[in-house]
Design a protein around this motif. Structure first.
Motif, PDB file in Angstrom:
ATOM      1  N   UNK A  70       0.997  -1.240   0.170  1.00  0.00           N
ATOM      2  CA  UNK A  70       0.076  -0.185  -0.015  1.00  0.00           C
ATOM      3  C   UNK A  70       0.902   1.319   0.011  1.00  0.00           C
ATOM      4  N   UNK A  71       0.528   2.351  -0.932  1.00  0.00           N
ATOM      5  CA  UNK A  71       1.465   3.486  -0.784  1.00  0.00           C
ATOM      6  C   UNK A  71       0.307   4.462  -0.986  1.00  0.00           C
ATOM      7  N   UNK A  72       0.520   5.710  -0.282  1.00  0.00           N
ATOM      8  CA  UNK A  72      -0.054   6.949  -0.292  1.00  0.00           C
ATOM      9  C   UNK A  72       0.864   7.713  -1.410  1.00  0.00           C
ATOM     10  N   UNK A  73       0.178   8.143  -2.439  1.00  0.00           N
ATOM     11  CA  UNK A  73       0.740   8.705  -3.639  1.00  0.00           C
ATOM     12  C   UNK A  73       0.597  10.691  -3.720  1.00  0.00           C
ATOM     13  N   UNK A  74       1.319  11.235  -4.118  1.00  0.00           N
ATOM     14  CA  UNK A  74       0.987  12.635  -4.249  1.00  0.00           C
ATOM     15  C   UNK A  74       0.718  12.536  -6.019  1.00  0.00           C
ATOM     16  N   UNK A  75      -0.396  13.319  -6.042  1.00  0.00           N
ATOM     17  CA  UNK A  75      -1.075  13.382  -7.476  1.00  0.00           C
ATOM     18  C   UNK A  75      -0.481  14.677  -8.340  1.00  0.00           C
ATOM     19  N   UNK A  76       0.291  15.388  -7.795  1.00  0.00           N
ATOM     20  CA  UNK A  76       0.997  16.663  -8.488  1.00  0.00           C
ATOM     21  C   UNK A  76       1.698  16.284  -9.739  1.00  0.00           C
ATOM     22  N   UNK A  77       1.500  16.290 -10.690  1.00  0.00           N
ATOM     23  CA  UNK A  77       2.028  16.133 -12.260  1.00  0.00           C
ATOM     24  C   UNK A  77       3.494  16.672 -12.040  1.00  0.00           C
ATOM     25  N   UNK A 112       5.724  16.918  -9.608  1.00  0.00           N
ATOM     26  CA  UNK A 112       6.444  16.045  -8.728  1.00  0.00           C
ATOM     27  C   UNK A 112       7.374  14.867  -9.358  1.00  0.00           C
ATOM     28  N   UNK A 113       8.534  14.671  -8.763  1.00  0.00           N
ATOM     29  CA  UNK A 113       9.168  13.837  -9.568  1.00  0.00           C
ATOM     30  C   UNK A 113       8.666  12.545  -9.206  1.00  0.00           C
ATOM     31  N   UNK A 114       9.021  11.422  -9.716  1.00  0.00           N
ATOM     32  CA  UNK A 114       8.588   9.988  -9.618  1.00  0.00           C
ATOM     33  C   UNK A 114       8.648   9.442  -8.222  1.00  0.00           C
ATOM     34  N   UNK A 115       9.969   9.804  -7.534  1.00  0.00           N
ATOM     35  CA  UNK A 115      10.242   9.369  -6.328  1.00  0.00           C
ATOM     36  C   UNK A 115       9.802  10.019  -5.280  1.00  0.00           C
ATOM     37  N   UNK A 116       9.488  11.243  -5.718  1.00  0.00           N
ATOM     38  CA  UNK A 116       8.988  12.102  -4.747  1.00  0.00           C
ATOM     39  C   UNK A 116       7.426  12.010  -4.342  1.00  0.00           C
ATOM     40  N   UNK A 117       6.700  11.127  -5.317  1.00  0.00           N
ATOM     41  CA  UNK A 117       5.340  10.906  -5.476  1.00  0.00           C
ATOM     42  C   UNK A 117       4.998   9.836  -4.280  1.00  0.00           C
ATOM     43  N   UNK A 118       5.731   9.198  -3.773  1.00  0.00           N
ATOM     44  CA  UNK A 118       5.345   8.186  -2.681  1.00  0.00           C
ATOM     45  C   UNK A 118       5.711   8.745  -1.436  1.00  0.00           C
ATOM     46  N   UNK A 119       4.649   9.017  -0.612  1.00  0.00           N
ATOM     47  CA  UNK A 119       4.574   9.805   0.365  1.00  0.00           C
ATOM     48  C   UNK A 119       4.805   9.049   1.609  1.00  0.00           C
ATOM     49  N   UNK A 120       3.904   7.596   1.562  1.00  0.00           N
ATOM     50  CA  UNK A 120       4.055   6.640   2.771  1.00  0.00           C
ATOM     51  C   UNK A 120       4.007   5.346   2.002  1.00  0.00           C
ATOM     52  N   UNK A 121       4.519   4.320   2.582  1.00  0.00           N
ATOM     53  CA  UNK A 121       4.442   2.803   1.930  1.00  0.00           C
ATOM     54  C   UNK A 121       4.531   1.960   2.936  1.00  0.00           C
TER      55      UNK A 121
END
Length: 97
Positions: A57-64, A66-75
Motif C-alpha cells: 500500500x502506498x500514499x501517492x502525491x498526485x501533483x504532475x 512532482x518527480x516520480x521518487x517524490x510521489x510516494x509519501x508513505x509505503x
C-alpha cells in the motif's frame, strides 16, 4: 429516469472512488492532492475463493510536476486487503485535511 454521468460508474468506499485494474487498486479522487495505491503481491485460496494475501500500500502525491521518487509519501506492506484498506483510509483522510 435517472441519467448516469461518466463519473457515476466507479465503485465507492466511504464516499471516494475505488478503481481496480488487474492487481492494482486505486482509492481516492485523482483531482485530490493524494490517492492510495494498493498492489496485490500474492493471493491464497480460502475455501473455493482466491483472496489477496500480501498487499503493498502506498500514499501517492498526485501533483504532475512532482518527480516520480517524490510521489510516494508513505509505503507499507500488509497481510490481507482489509488491513490495507483500513490503514489506507486513515492515511488518505489525514493527508487530505
Amino acid at each position: 429516469m435517472a441519467v448516469k454521468k461518466k463519473g457515476d460508474q466507479f465503485l465507492t468506499y466511504r464516499g471516494k472512488p475505488l478503481v481496480r485494474s488487474g492487481n492494482m487498486i486505486y482509492y481516492g479522487n485523482m483531482n485530490d492532492p493524494y490517492v492510495i495505491m494498493i498492489q496485490i503481491m500474492s493471493k491464497k485460496m480460502q475455501g473455493d475463493v482466491e483472496v489477496p494475501d500480501r498487499v503493498l500500500i502506498q500514499l501517492l502525491n498526485t501533483d504532475p510536476d512532482c518527480r516520480p521518487k517524490e510521489r510516494i509519501v508513505k509505503k507499507s506492506e500488509k497481510h490481507g486487503l482489509y488491513n490495507a484498506m483500513d490503514i489506507g483510509t486513515i492515511w488518505l483522510e489525514r493527508a487530505l485535511k
